[in-house]
Design a protein around this motif. Structure first.
Motif, PDB file in Angstrom:
ATOM      1  N   UNK A 178     -11.360   6.600  -5.770  1.00 53.19           N
ATOM      2  CA  UNK A 178     -10.957   7.792  -5.023  1.00 53.19           C
ATOM      3  C   UNK A 178     -11.407   7.700  -3.574  1.00 53.19           C
ATOM      4  N   UNK A 179     -12.657   7.259  -3.366  1.00 51.94           N
ATOM      5  CA  UNK A 179     -13.162   7.090  -2.007  1.00 51.94           C
ATOM      6  C   UNK A 179     -12.392   6.004  -1.262  1.00 51.94           C
ATOM      7  N   UNK A 180     -12.079   4.931  -1.977  1.00 52.66           N
ATOM      8  CA  UNK A 180     -11.387   3.810  -1.356  1.00 52.66           C
ATOM      9  C   UNK A 180      -9.969   4.200  -0.945  1.00 52.66           C
ATOM     10  N   UNK A 181      -9.301   5.024  -1.745  1.00 50.81           N
ATOM     11  CA  UNK A 181      -7.956   5.475  -1.379  1.00 50.81           C
ATOM     12  C   UNK A 181      -7.996   6.319  -0.110  1.00 50.81           C
ATOM     13  N   UNK A 182      -9.032   7.138   0.018  1.00 46.06           N
ATOM     14  CA  UNK A 182      -9.173   7.928   1.240  1.00 46.06           C
ATOM     15  C   UNK A 182      -9.398   7.013   2.439  1.00 46.06           C
ATOM     16  N   UNK A 183     -10.215   5.966   2.255  1.00 49.91           N
ATOM     17  CA  UNK A 183     -10.446   5.010   3.342  1.00 49.91           C
ATOM     18  C   UNK A 183      -9.143   4.310   3.729  1.00 49.91           C
ATOM     19  N   UNK A 184      -8.331   3.933   2.743  1.00 55.91           N
ATOM     20  CA  UNK A 184      -7.060   3.261   3.027  1.00 55.91           C
ATOM     21  C   UNK A 184      -6.118   4.174   3.807  1.00 55.91           C
ATOM     22  N   UNK A 185      -6.196   5.478   3.562  1.00 55.93           N
ATOM     23  CA  UNK A 185      -5.394   6.434   4.329  1.00 55.93           C
ATOM     24  C   UNK A 185      -5.737   6.335   5.809  1.00 55.93           C
ATOM     25  N   UNK A 186      -7.046   6.359   6.135  1.00 55.71           N
ATOM     26  CA  UNK A 186      -7.463   6.278   7.540  1.00 55.71           C
ATOM     27  C   UNK A 186      -7.192   4.889   8.111  1.00 55.71           C
ATOM     28  N   UNK A 187      -7.264   3.868   7.265  1.00 54.71           N
ATOM     29  CA  UNK A 187      -6.958   2.516   7.730  1.00 54.71           C
ATOM     30  C   UNK A 187      -5.504   2.430   8.178  1.00 54.71           C
ATOM     31  N   UNK A 188      -4.630   3.097   7.447  1.00 52.72           N
ATOM     32  CA  UNK A 188      -3.227   3.112   7.845  1.00 52.72           C
ATOM     33  C   UNK A 188      -3.036   3.858   9.160  1.00 52.72           C
ATOM     34  N   UNK A 189      -3.789   4.928   9.371  1.00 59.91           N
ATOM     35  CA  UNK A 189      -3.717   5.650  10.634  1.00 59.91           C
ATOM     36  C   UNK A 189      -4.169   4.759  11.796  1.00 59.91           C
ATOM     37  N   UNK A 190      -5.228   3.997  11.575  1.00 54.82           N
ATOM     38  CA  UNK A 190      -5.745   3.112  12.616  1.00 54.82           C
ATOM     39  C   UNK A 190      -4.746   2.007  12.939  1.00 54.82           C
ATOM     40  N   UNK A 191      -4.040   1.529  11.934  1.00 55.06           N
ATOM     41  CA  UNK A 191      -3.090   0.440  12.164  1.00 55.06           C
ATOM     42  C   UNK A 191      -1.973   0.864  13.099  1.00 55.06           C
ATOM     43  N   UNK A 192      -1.755   2.170  13.210  1.00 54.20           N
ATOM     44  CA  UNK A 192      -0.743   2.686  14.122  1.00 54.20           C
ATOM     45  C   UNK A 192      -1.167   2.511  15.570  1.00 54.20           C
ATOM     46  N   UNK A 193      -2.455   2.510  15.813  1.00 58.83           N
ATOM     47  CA  UNK A 193      -2.954   2.468  17.172  1.00 58.83           C
ATOM     48  C   UNK A 193      -3.729   3.748  17.402  1.00 58.83           C
ATOM     49  N   UNK A 194      -4.971   3.774  16.987  1.00 57.39           N
ATOM     50  CA  UNK A 194      -5.699   5.034  16.885  1.00 57.39           C
ATOM     51  C   UNK A 194      -6.452   5.381  18.152  1.00 57.39           C
ATOM     52  N   UNK A 195      -6.932   6.632  18.173  1.00 58.27           N
ATOM     53  CA  UNK A 195      -7.847   7.032  19.222  1.00 58.27           C
ATOM     54  C   UNK A 195      -9.263   7.035  18.647  1.00 58.27           C
ATOM     55  N   UNK A 196     -10.213   7.429  19.479  1.00 59.49           N
ATOM     56  CA  UNK A 196     -11.618   7.358  19.070  1.00 59.49           C
ATOM     57  C   UNK A 196     -11.906   8.305  17.910  1.00 59.49           C
ATOM     58  N   UNK A 197     -11.129   9.384  17.784  1.00 62.56           N
ATOM     59  CA  UNK A 197     -11.346  10.334  16.691  1.00 62.56           C
ATOM     60  C   UNK A 197     -10.984   9.711  15.347  1.00 62.56           C
ATOM     61  N   UNK A 198      -9.836   9.046  15.282  1.00 62.17           N
ATOM     62  CA  UNK A 198      -9.431   8.406  14.031  1.00 62.17           C
ATOM     63  C   UNK A 198     -10.406   7.295  13.672  1.00 62.17           C
ATOM     64  N   UNK A 199     -10.876   6.555  14.685  1.00 60.85           N
ATOM     65  CA  UNK A 199     -11.843   5.492  14.424  1.00 60.85           C
ATOM     66  C   UNK A 199     -13.131   6.067  13.843  1.00 60.85           C
ATOM     67  N   UNK A 200     -13.530   7.226  14.336  1.00 62.45           N
ATOM     68  CA  UNK A 200     -14.740   7.864  13.801  1.00 62.45           C
ATOM     69  C   UNK A 200     -14.533   8.272  12.338  1.00 62.45           C
ATOM     70  N   UNK A 201     -13.370   8.844  12.047  1.00 63.45           N
ATOM     71  CA  UNK A 201     -13.078   9.243  10.672  1.00 63.45           C
ATOM     72  C   UNK A 201     -12.985   8.027   9.763  1.00 63.45           C
ATOM     73  N   UNK A 202     -12.461   6.923  10.291  1.00 61.61           N
ATOM     74  CA  UNK A 202     -12.407   5.687   9.511  1.00 61.61           C
ATOM     75  C   UNK A 202     -13.819   5.221   9.169  1.00 61.61           C
ATOM     76  N   UNK A 203     -14.725   5.237  10.150  1.00 63.23           N
ATOM     77  CA  UNK A 203     -16.104   4.800   9.904  1.00 63.23           C
ATOM     78  C   UNK A 203     -16.818   5.747   8.950  1.00 63.23           C
TER      79      UNK A 203
END
Length: 756
Positions: A520-545
């Motif tokens: 469940x945690x890993x699926x949430x991480x993959x969601x943010x990873x997909x957002x980052x692959x788009x070309x993220x800002x510092x906020x998305x990077x923080x949520x990814x971390x």
């Protein structure tokens, strides 16, 4: 001769310079054709070492590159071609290790002479009527210092060349690449936008233009009260596609203070969280015309021609929510404003012949001046008192059952994450507004088959083709169409570049395909990873971390509790990747430390003074102090980024002393620190990070025998970890040993984290 800047329109700037010509279409003395920016920008950069581009000739930078376009006549099927000159773009490798081409235009003076490259003129032009903005760097000839009062002020004699762009991101990249001072350029940009906002005042279309175009730091600098007023103004009346884009950027600047996002200390995190809490509070307040949130929700939509701005609106709010207190079910306002209904919903959806169907409805209601979401469910029951016409038997009756009312930001737990839907739901705990958006979008999709949120937005926009719904890549890898270790994209961390390979992705997708807490945690991480692959800002990077940290903690527990797990290799590979993203190559211990304010840290003034001195160093430095024995020894010799060589200090000096040092990565105490603590019989070992956080471990009951037993335990567990966790790397081997040793010694030490 006149005093008008007649090629200002070409450059898009308000210039203090002049040019003698009355023909704007064909500026005498300037080449306005296609330019080889690749050669031009590189020559400027190289020449900066001497401050002069010697022997400048515009002919050296004229583009000879052509492009051919072919068109087929539909009736005759004849192919017609046309060849024309094009600019040669300037390309470079950016901080994410990706090739990037800047969108530049410009003009070159035809006069041959040396050009100053140690100085430049930065100009920003904002035309509110035409809704155009341009950013420009001008270079002058030698002998015409823009900062001096030269007698000849004619541009034809002064300006050698101009490099311009309509994109602030490209402008930023250009002057960064050329190593010009960012602060001076940003001050000029801020000044021009501040003036433009004053001129725009109550003009809605101009305000919307400024919020679409202004760099993030400009919006951050604008007063919050003015921004809230602008939001109400832009939201009034018809909200067009361009207005929607402006509103989304405006909301981001109201919710997020990026100066707090980039900091990692707990004070900044608390301030950021409070800011977002207040932002959500203001959105939910009921005014004369309803709440602002409801107005935004209804006016930003995906209907008609335009971008998927409703999608982006919901995504942005979810990002903010993930960093707010509302994401915590125990948050007081969640408890206070929750008026019934289950915490867990048995919500699900299905898709038949392309149409979505479920029994739930989500409606906005106002309750005690607060906007809430009322959840109802349509249920079917047999009514034995009525007969089914024509068929006989009890009649089926439908009734609407009230499930409950939820604060729009209240976290709702889904018993099952729906597999069908126009939104990708990242985890089984989501805010009420997100679930309403998920449900509404399905209903809208039954009328308008537009692809919507989450992965689909990423896959259609990203230059990576279709980061193809990451799961598709897994199948392509299995089919041999993508090599197992192909680099798909890179993520920049504070300390390095993390490569996302097809092998790593396949390992994560394999582990995410279950219902375990780690999956469940890993699926949430993959969601943010997909957002980052788009070309993220510092906020998305923080949520990814943040997601990576939470997933890593659960994953470590799984790895160490089941060292013979059948998917051990995939697990180790995944955890190694997560550790890279978290940027903590050695911080496996901080979560075991108790947190206190620095105010209760009773260490001596000498230690505090020394720690303040070394906290920002990029290499480790340290000191040993024992006031009772009059010992004060500062480290001497070569400094290293990740350890200290204490061989010059007799071991007798350590016993009963306090040893303090710095950790450039701001991590907790390492296994190596614990070894020093035990081997040298220290009273206390401390480490201060660049973020000001101090980790301290004090001996409160380790006897001589206990010390020997602990050192033996370290030796045996290190041997076990090397043999067992062969693919995880030293991080997890050390993390495992630290966990075992700390568990054995925690009753005899006091491990504390002191924060501001």
């Amino acid at each position: 001769m006149n005093n008008t800047f007649e090629f200002g329109e070409l450059f898009g700037i308000e210039s203090p310079l002049t040019i003698s010509t009355s023909d704007k279409k064909d500026i005498t003395g300037f080449y306005n054709g296609k330019i080889n920016f690749e050669t031009l920008v590189e020559d400027i950069k190289v020449s900066k070492t001497v401050g002069l581009l010697q022997g400048y000739s515009y002919k050296d930078y004229v583009s000879n590159t052509t492009s051919t376009v072919e068109v087929t006549d539909r009736e005759t099927l004849e192919v017609h071609s046309s060849t024309f000159l094009v600019d040669v773009p300037f390309k470079f490798i950016d901080s994410n290790q990706k090739e990037r081409a800047l969108r530049l235009y410009g003009a070159l003076n035809k006069k041959d002479a040396n050009v100053r490259t140690d100085i430049y003129v930065a100009r920003t032009s904002i035309d509110l009527e035409k809704k155009k903005v341009s950013y420009n760097i001008l270079f002058v000839y030698e002998g015409f210092d823009q900062r001096k009062n030269n007698t000849d002020k004619s541009d034809i004699n002064r300006v050698a060349l101009a490099i311009s762009t309509n994109s602030y991101d490209d402008y930023h990249a250009a002057y960064d690449y050329l190593a010009y001072k960012r602060s001076q350029v940003e001050q000029e940009v801020l000044k021009k936008y501040t003036t433009a906002f004053l001129k725009a005042e109550q003009k809605v279309s101009q305000l919307a233009f400024l919020y679409r175009e202004a760099p993030e730091f400009v919006l951050q600098n604008r007063d919050d009260d003015l921004k809230w007023g602008d939001l109400y103004l832009i939201l009034d009346g018809l909200v067009t596609n361009n207005k929607e884009k402006a509103i989304i950027r405006l909301l981001r600047s109201l919710a997020i203070d990026y100066s707090l996002v980039v900091k990692k200390d707990e004070v900044s995190e608390n301030r950021l969280r409070n800011r977002i809490n207040n932002f959500f509070y203001r959105l939910s307040l009921k005014g004369q015309n309803g709440s602002l949130f409801e107005k935004l929700y209804k006016k930003i939509n995906d209907y008609g021609i335009g971008d998927d701005n409703f999608t982006l609106f919901i995504q942005e709010l979810y990002k903010f929510w993930s960093l707010s207190d509302f994401a915590n079910p125990n948050y007081t306002k969640n408890q206070k404003q929750y008026t019934g209904g289950p915490e867990v919903l048995l919500y699900d959806t299905n898709k038949v012949l392309g149409f979505y169907n479920n029994d739930y409805s989500f409606d906005f209601v106002t309750d005690k001046s607060r906007l809430k979401i009322k959840v109802t469910k349509e249920e079917t029951r047999l009514d034995n008192t009525k007969t089914n016409p024509g068929k006989g038997g009890p009649k089926l009756e439908k009734e609407i059952k009230d499930i409950g009312k939820y604060n729009i930001f209240h976290p709702i737990t889904l018993a099952n994450v729906p597999k069908e839907g126009e939104i990708k739901i990242p985890t089984n705990v989501i805010p009420a507004f997100y679930l309403k958006a998920f449900d509404d979008k399905q209903r809208w999709s039954n009328v308008d088959k537009g692809i919507w949120l989450g992965v689909d937005v990423v896959t259609t926009i990203t230059g990576f083709g279709n980061l193809l719904k990451l799961r598709h890549l897994r199948h392509l890898t299995k089919l041999g169409l993508i090599k197992p270790n192909r680099i798909l994209f890179n993520i920049k961390t504070a300390v390095s570049i993390a490569e996302i390979t097809s092998g790593t992705l396949n390992a994560m997708l394999t582990l995410a395909d279950s219902d375990s807490p780690f999956a469940n945690k890993l699926r949430e991480y993959l969601f943010w990873l997909e957002m980052v692959s788009l070309g993220s800002d510092v906020l998305v990077e923080r949520l990814l971390r943040k997601s990576a940290r939470e997933t890593l903690d659960v994953g470590e527990d799984l790895l160490y509790s089941s060292p013979n797990n059948v998917k051990k290799k995939e697990l180790e590979q995944t955890l190694y990747h997560l550790a890279q993203i978290v940027e903590e190559s050695a911080d496996y211990s901080s979560r075991f430390a108790r947190t206190f304010s620095k105010a209760v840290d009773k260490v001596s003034a000498k230690i505090k003074k020394f720690e303040d001195k070394i906290r920002n160093l990029d290499v480790e430095d340290g000191m040993i102090l024992n006031n009772a024995r009059k010992i004060e020894i500062k480290h001497q010799g070569k400094k290293y980024p990740d350890y200290i060589d204490w061989s010059h200090v007799p071991s007798s000096k350590f016993k009963g002393s306090t040893l303090t040092h710095n950790h450039p990565n701001s991590s907790g105490l390492s296994l190596a620190d614990v070894k020093v603590f035990l081997n040298f019989e220290l009273r206390e070992i401390r480490a201060i990070g660049k973020n000001g956080t101090i980790f301290s471990m004090i001996n409160v009951g380790i006897t001589t025998k206990r010390r020997k037993d602990l050192l033996d335990l370290i030796d045996s567990q290190e041997a076990f970890a090397r043999q067992t966790f062969t693919d995880a790397g030293t991080y997890f081997q050390e993390a495992y040993v630290f966990r075992q040793v700390y568990d054995a010694m925690k009753g005899s030490v006091d491990y504390v984290k002191y924060i501001e």
